[in-house]
Every structure is written in C-alpha cells, then in structure tokens.
Write a protein that holds these residues in place. Sequence first.
Motif, PDB file in Angstrom:
ATOM      1  N   MET A   1     -19.955  -2.960  -2.796  1.00  0.00           N
ATOM      2  CA  MET A   1     -18.940  -2.980  -1.759  1.00  0.00           C
ATOM      3  C   MET A   1     -17.843  -4.002  -2.058  1.00  0.00           C
ATOM      4  O   MET A   1     -17.000  -4.258  -1.220  1.00  0.00           O
ATOM      5  CB  MET A   1     -19.557  -3.335  -0.410  1.00  0.00           C
ATOM      6  N   LYS A   2     -17.850  -4.614  -3.240  1.00  0.00           N
ATOM      7  CA  LYS A   2     -16.823  -5.600  -3.522  1.00  0.00           C
ATOM      8  C   LYS A   2     -15.452  -4.936  -3.509  1.00  0.00           C
ATOM      9  O   LYS A   2     -15.237  -3.923  -4.172  1.00  0.00           O
ATOM     10  CB  LYS A   2     -17.087  -6.259  -4.871  1.00  0.00           C
ATOM     11  N   PRO A   3     -14.510  -5.511  -2.752  1.00  0.00           N
ATOM     12  CA  PRO A   3     -13.209  -4.865  -2.613  1.00  0.00           C
ATOM     13  C   PRO A   3     -12.285  -5.149  -3.786  1.00  0.00           C
ATOM     14  O   PRO A   3     -12.457  -6.130  -4.511  1.00  0.00           O
ATOM     15  CB  PRO A   3     -12.656  -5.493  -1.328  1.00  0.00           C
ATOM     16  N   THR A   4     -11.294  -4.293  -3.952  1.00  0.00           N
ATOM     17  CA  THR A   4     -10.197  -4.529  -4.876  1.00  0.00           C
ATOM     18  C   THR A   4      -8.992  -4.892  -4.031  1.00  0.00           C
ATOM     19  O   THR A   4      -8.396  -4.025  -3.386  1.00  0.00           O
ATOM     20  CB  THR A   4      -9.909  -3.270  -5.712  1.00  0.00           C
ATOM     21  N   LEU A   5      -8.663  -6.203  -3.987  1.00  0.00           N
ATOM     22  CA  LEU A   5      -7.675  -6.716  -3.048  1.00  0.00           C
ATOM     23  C   LEU A   5      -6.484  -7.305  -3.778  1.00  0.00           C
ATOM     24  O   LEU A   5      -6.569  -7.705  -4.940  1.00  0.00           O
ATOM     25  CB  LEU A   5      -8.310  -7.761  -2.134  1.00  0.00           C
ATOM     26  N   TRP A 192      -5.446 -29.062  13.145  1.00  0.00           N
ATOM     27  CA  TRP A 192      -6.426 -28.213  12.461  1.00  0.00           C
ATOM     28  C   TRP A 192      -5.857 -26.804  12.384  1.00  0.00           C
ATOM     29  O   TRP A 192      -5.153 -26.355  13.292  1.00  0.00           O
ATOM     30  CB  TRP A 192      -7.746 -28.181  13.219  1.00  0.00           C
ATOM     31  N   GLU A 193      -6.185 -26.113  11.316  1.00  0.00           N
ATOM     32  CA  GLU A 193      -5.699 -24.745  11.175  1.00  0.00           C
ATOM     33  C   GLU A 193      -6.760 -23.891  10.484  1.00  0.00           C
ATOM     34  O   GLU A 193      -7.710 -24.409   9.883  1.00  0.00           O
ATOM     35  CB  GLU A 193      -4.401 -24.702  10.375  1.00  0.00           C
ATOM     36  N   ASP A 194      -6.604 -22.583  10.572  1.00  0.00           N
ATOM     37  CA  ASP A 194      -7.455 -21.660   9.844  1.00  0.00           C
ATOM     38  C   ASP A 194      -6.569 -20.587   9.220  1.00  0.00           C
ATOM     39  O   ASP A 194      -5.514 -20.236   9.772  1.00  0.00           O
ATOM     40  CB  ASP A 194      -8.505 -21.030  10.759  1.00  0.00           C
ATOM     41  N   THR A 195      -7.000 -20.083   8.084  1.00  0.00           N
ATOM     42  CA  THR A 195      -6.232 -19.104   7.324  1.00  0.00           C
ATOM     43  C   THR A 195      -6.898 -17.742   7.440  1.00  0.00           C
ATOM     44  O   THR A 195      -8.112 -17.618   7.283  1.00  0.00           O
ATOM     45  CB  THR A 195      -6.119 -19.519   5.856  1.00  0.00           C
ATOM     46  N   MET A 196      -6.090 -16.716   7.717  1.00  0.00           N
ATOM     47  CA  MET A 196      -6.601 -15.376   8.005  1.00  0.00           C
ATOM     48  C   MET A 196      -5.764 -14.336   7.270  1.00  0.00           C
ATOM     49  O   MET A 196      -4.546 -14.474   7.163  1.00  0.00           O
ATOM     50  CB  MET A 196      -6.556 -15.105   9.513  1.00  0.00           C
ATOM     51  N   TYR A 197      -6.429 -13.305   6.776  1.00  0.00           N
ATOM     52  CA  TYR A 197      -5.775 -12.223   6.050  1.00  0.00           C
ATOM     53  C   TYR A 197      -6.323 -10.881   6.533  1.00  0.00           C
ATOM     54  O   TYR A 197      -7.509 -10.751   6.836  1.00  0.00           O
ATOM     55  CB  TYR A 197      -6.062 -12.282   4.546  1.00  0.00           C
ATOM     56  N   ILE A 198      -5.468  -9.893   6.572  1.00  0.00           N
ATOM     57  CA  ILE A 198      -5.886  -8.497   6.650  1.00  0.00           C
ATOM     58  C   ILE A 198      -5.292  -7.824   5.428  1.00  0.00           C
ATOM     59  O   ILE A 198      -4.080  -7.888   5.200  1.00  0.00           O
ATOM     60  CB  ILE A 198      -5.423  -7.812   7.936  1.00  0.00           C
ATOM     61  N   ASN A 199      -6.127  -7.199   4.606  1.00  0.00           N
ATOM     62  CA  ASN A 199      -5.665  -6.706   3.317  1.00  0.00           C
ATOM     63  C   ASN A 199      -6.287  -5.343   3.006  1.00  0.00           C
ATOM     64  O   ASN A 199      -7.491  -5.152   3.181  1.00  0.00           O
ATOM     65  CB  ASN A 199      -6.045  -7.713   2.241  1.00  0.00           C
ATOM     66  N   ARG A 200      -5.473  -4.434   2.544  1.00  0.00           N
ATOM     67  CA  ARG A 200      -5.927  -3.070   2.241  1.00  0.00           C
ATOM     68  C   ARG A 200      -6.521  -3.014   0.843  1.00  0.00           C
ATOM     69  O   ARG A 200      -5.912  -3.483  -0.123  1.00  0.00           O
ATOM     70  CB  ARG A 200      -4.755  -2.101   2.360  1.00  0.00           C
ATOM     71  N   ASP A 201      -7.714  -2.422   0.742  1.00  0.00           N
ATOM     72  CA  ASP A 201      -8.348  -2.216  -0.552  1.00  0.00           C
ATOM     73  C   ASP A 201      -7.503  -1.238  -1.370  1.00  0.00           C
ATOM     74  O   ASP A 201      -7.180  -0.138  -0.916  1.00  0.00           O
ATOM     75  CB  ASP A 201      -9.766  -1.666  -0.357  1.00  0.00           C
ATOM     76  N   VAL A 203      -8.230   0.502  -3.869  1.00  0.00           N
ATOM     77  CA  VAL A 203      -8.934   1.661  -4.408  1.00  0.00           C
ATOM     78  C   VAL A 203      -9.278   2.676  -3.332  1.00  0.00           C
ATOM     79  O   VAL A 203      -8.975   3.866  -3.447  1.00  0.00           O
ATOM     80  CB  VAL A 203     -10.215   1.218  -5.153  1.00  0.00           C
ATOM     81  N   ASN A 204      -9.916   2.221  -2.235  1.00  0.00           N
ATOM     82  CA  ASN A 204     -10.422   3.176  -1.244  1.00  0.00           C
ATOM     83  C   ASN A 204      -9.709   3.134   0.101  1.00  0.00           C
ATOM     84  O   ASN A 204     -10.038   3.906   0.991  1.00  0.00           O
ATOM     85  CB  ASN A 204     -11.926   2.981  -1.035  1.00  0.00           C
ATOM     86  N   GLY A 205      -8.753   2.228   0.288  1.00  0.00           N
ATOM     87  CA  GLY A 205      -7.974   2.208   1.521  1.00  0.00           C
ATOM     88  C   GLY A 205      -8.631   1.521   2.695  1.00  0.00           C
ATOM     89  O   GLY A 205      -8.070   1.509   3.798  1.00  0.00           O
ATOM     90  N   ASN A 206      -9.823   0.934   2.535  1.00  0.00           N
ATOM     91  CA  ASN A 206     -10.437   0.162   3.616  1.00  0.00           C
ATOM     92  C   ASN A 206      -9.606  -1.091   3.886  1.00  0.00           C
ATOM     93  O   ASN A 206      -8.993  -1.656   2.983  1.00  0.00           O
ATOM     94  CB  ASN A 206     -11.871  -0.248   3.246  1.00  0.00           C
ATOM     95  N   TRP A 207      -9.614  -1.543   5.138  1.00  0.00           N
ATOM     96  CA  TRP A 207      -8.860  -2.735   5.525  1.00  0.00           C
ATOM     97  C   TRP A 207      -9.820  -3.920   5.657  1.00  0.00           C
ATOM     98  O   TRP A 207     -10.693  -3.912   6.510  1.00  0.00           O
ATOM     99  CB  TRP A 207      -8.126  -2.505   6.845  1.00  0.00           C
ATOM    100  N   TRP A 208      -9.653  -4.927   4.816  1.00  0.00           N
ATOM    101  CA  TRP A 208     -10.550  -6.079   4.760  1.00  0.00           C
ATOM    102  C   TRP A 208     -10.024  -7.256   5.559  1.00  0.00           C
ATOM    103  O   TRP A 208      -8.811  -7.537   5.562  1.00  0.00           O
ATOM    104  CB  TRP A 208     -10.762  -6.511   3.311  1.00  0.00           C
ATOM    105  N   TRP A 221     -12.721  -2.688   7.971  1.00  0.00           N
ATOM    106  CA  TRP A 221     -12.603  -1.480   8.773  1.00  0.00           C
ATOM    107  C   TRP A 221     -12.468  -0.296   7.805  1.00  0.00           C
ATOM    108  O   TRP A 221     -11.505  -0.231   7.037  1.00  0.00           O
ATOM    109  CB  TRP A 221     -11.364  -1.529   9.663  1.00  0.00           C
ATOM    110  N   PRO A 222     -13.379   0.652   7.816  1.00  0.00           N
ATOM    111  CA  PRO A 222     -13.275   1.785   6.892  1.00  0.00           C
ATOM    112  C   PRO A 222     -12.018   2.610   7.145  1.00  0.00           C
ATOM    113  O   PRO A 222     -11.564   2.762   8.289  1.00  0.00           O
ATOM    114  CB  PRO A 222     -14.532   2.611   7.195  1.00  0.00           C
ATOM    115  N   GLN A 223     -11.479   3.155   6.104  1.00  0.00           N
ATOM    116  CA  GLN A 223     -10.264   3.957   6.209  1.00  0.00           C
ATOM    117  C   GLN A 223     -10.432   5.126   7.168  1.00  0.00           C
ATOM    118  O   GLN A 223      -9.496   5.510   7.879  1.00  0.00           O
ATOM    119  CB  GLN A 223      -9.857   4.459   4.821  1.00  0.00           C
ATOM    120  N   TRP A 224     -11.645   5.710   7.228  1.00  0.00           N
ATOM    121  CA  TRP A 224     -11.842   6.923   8.032  1.00  0.00           C
ATOM    122  C   TRP A 224     -11.689   6.688   9.530  1.00  0.00           C
ATOM    123  O   TRP A 224     -11.587   7.655  10.296  1.00  0.00           O
ATOM    124  CB  TRP A 224     -13.202   7.543   7.735  1.00  0.00           C
ATOM    125  N   LEU A 225     -11.660   5.427   9.973  1.00  0.00           N
ATOM    126  CA  LEU A 225     -11.476   5.150  11.392  1.00  0.00           C
ATOM    127  C   LEU A 225     -10.076   5.530  11.875  1.00  0.00           C
ATOM    128  O   LEU A 225      -9.867   5.737  13.067  1.00  0.00           O
ATOM    129  CB  LEU A 225     -11.689   3.662  11.670  1.00  0.00           C
TER     130      LEU A 225
END
Length: 325
Positions: A1-5, A192-201, A203-208, A221-225
């Motif tokens: 399940m390792k993503p390609t990001l 204090w801060e925190d770092t956040m990303y939403i990134n599309r795989d 290869v398969n279009g899943n959103w990490w 989040w799987p692409q099929w949603l």
Amino acid sequence: MKPTLSWTKQNSDASKTSRSSMIWAKGKGCPSGTVPIRRITKDDLIRHRDMPPPENVNINDQFVGSNNNSEHIGNYISSPGYKRAIVGTLKDPNTKFGGGRMSASLYNPHVEGKQHSACRLKIQKGSDILQVGWRVDPTLYGDNKTRLFIHMQAGDVHCFNTLCPGFVYVNTEIPLDMSYENYLSQRGVKIWEDTMYINRDLVNGNWWLLMQQNYEQIGFWPQWLFTDLAGFATTVEWGGVVYSPEGVPKPPMGSSFFPIENSSEDAYCKRIAVSNETGYTVEIHTVMTYVDDRFMHKVLFKRLSDQPKPYTYVLYGGPAEAAQL
C-alpha cells in the motif's frame, strides 16, 4: 500500500515546533497491525445529531474587485451559520491540483454550546471535498480541546474522521481526533504548529493524508469514493472558519485577534503550496481572498521573513462577535 506521492521526502528547516506525534505517555503507539480509533459512545451519537450541515460548496466564477495584482476578493455563496476568512487558488475549471500543504499554528479559541472554530486546508472539485486541520468543536468531540480533524464530502455524503466508512487508516501513532492540549500557542510567547498535507497518489488516484515535516503517512481516501475528485482538484483553500446556530454570536477565530502581519502574534497557515498534475510542488503567488464579515475577521496573504528563510503566510483571525443587547 505504499503510495507514490509528489512531495519530496526531505526535512525542512521549520522555525516553529511541530508535535503531532507526541501524544502517548510512554512514547509508544498501537501494537503492530492496529490503529488508534476513538470509541464511539451513545453520547457521541446523540451529539452528532446536532451537527450542522456542511458549508455550501459553490464559489462564483466571478471576482469582485482586487486588493493588488496578486490578490482578488472572491464572491462566495453564503452558508447559514458559517463565517470564513480564507485564501484560495483562483477558480479555473481547467486547473488540475494533485494536493495541498500547510503548516498551521495551533490555538484554542473559546467556543460554547454548538459553536465551533477551526483552521483548515481544503481541496475541492465540484461537490467533492477533502479537509484537514484543527478544530474546537464540543458537538463533534464532547469537549473544548483543540483537536486534529479530517472531513470528507463526496456528493451528498459527508462525515468527519472515521464516523463513516471510506478512510483507510494506516498509522499506529497519530489518532485522527488527537488533542493538541499540551502544545497550544501562546500569542507573542510560544508558537506551536503542525504540518499537514493532502496528496494524490500518482499511480492509483487515492488521496493520502500526510503529517509533520517527515511526511508521516496517516491514511488515504480511495479514489472510488469520489466522482469529481476521482481525478484532480480544481481549488485549494487555507484559513479559518467558525460556526454558530442562528441567533447565537459567532466565536473567535484563530488567535482570537485580527492579524497584524506578525507570525508570533497571528494565527497562520504557512509554507502553503500545491502540487500540480505531474506531481511538482508549486508555490502560490496569485490568490483569491474571502471574508464573510470584515468587521469580525480578517485574512492576509503575505510573505514574511521567518528565519532561516521567508515563507508565504495566510494570516487570519478575529475576536468573538459581541452579543446583542
């Protein structure tokens, strides 16, 4: 399940302190093969009946006026009960974004009853939305702590965290509703801060969902949603949002003060960036700004010197609305 990001796996020289993983008393997470999911109680289910509807998703294609060459005032369709102070990419149906990034300062604005106050990174195409950020929300969480949250909207379906099926959780150490109570900013003293990303795989279009400077993989989040977000996003937003039921004054946003262009005093989202359809990181230079009520909240898009190098900031916030006598 390792993503390609798309985000380059390298540490950054952040000037503030991120502590999203320091939540376990003994520095340990869940056992191998398990993930931390908050137990849903009867009280949780009762409160969740009172959750407000999500914000409207539509943004007009037109812009009304401009502040300078790089900033436009957006024309939103209002959402009852919500007040926003946000910066976003210009609306263009032909744009293709593969994700967004922010490092957000952590605060604990005072809320009561069914109010909530939040900071968020939001990506969207059509009626499909993904969000990550921090939130003070007694209706969602049953307390007034500043907590991590994610939100998904796919057409008419929407939910927070793991309250509905879909999000695939892979991290053993970082709960989606963790409390930042020991790592809250003190305005002008300690940030204090925190770092956040939403990134599309790629290869398969899943959103990490990724977090921290080391790109910690939280889940996807799987692409099929999705229908619209089965491909790329067309808009990305950063900033603050508050909510109160009709007739109830609005709570404070961010640091509870208007921004003054000082990252030690203002609530912020910094290091904001997007990734394009080929996976390259793109800094944002031309943006849309929107504030529902400029007497209550403000938002600024500025590049500030923050040692060892300058960063692009979204500075936002404002005090609570005064009760009507």
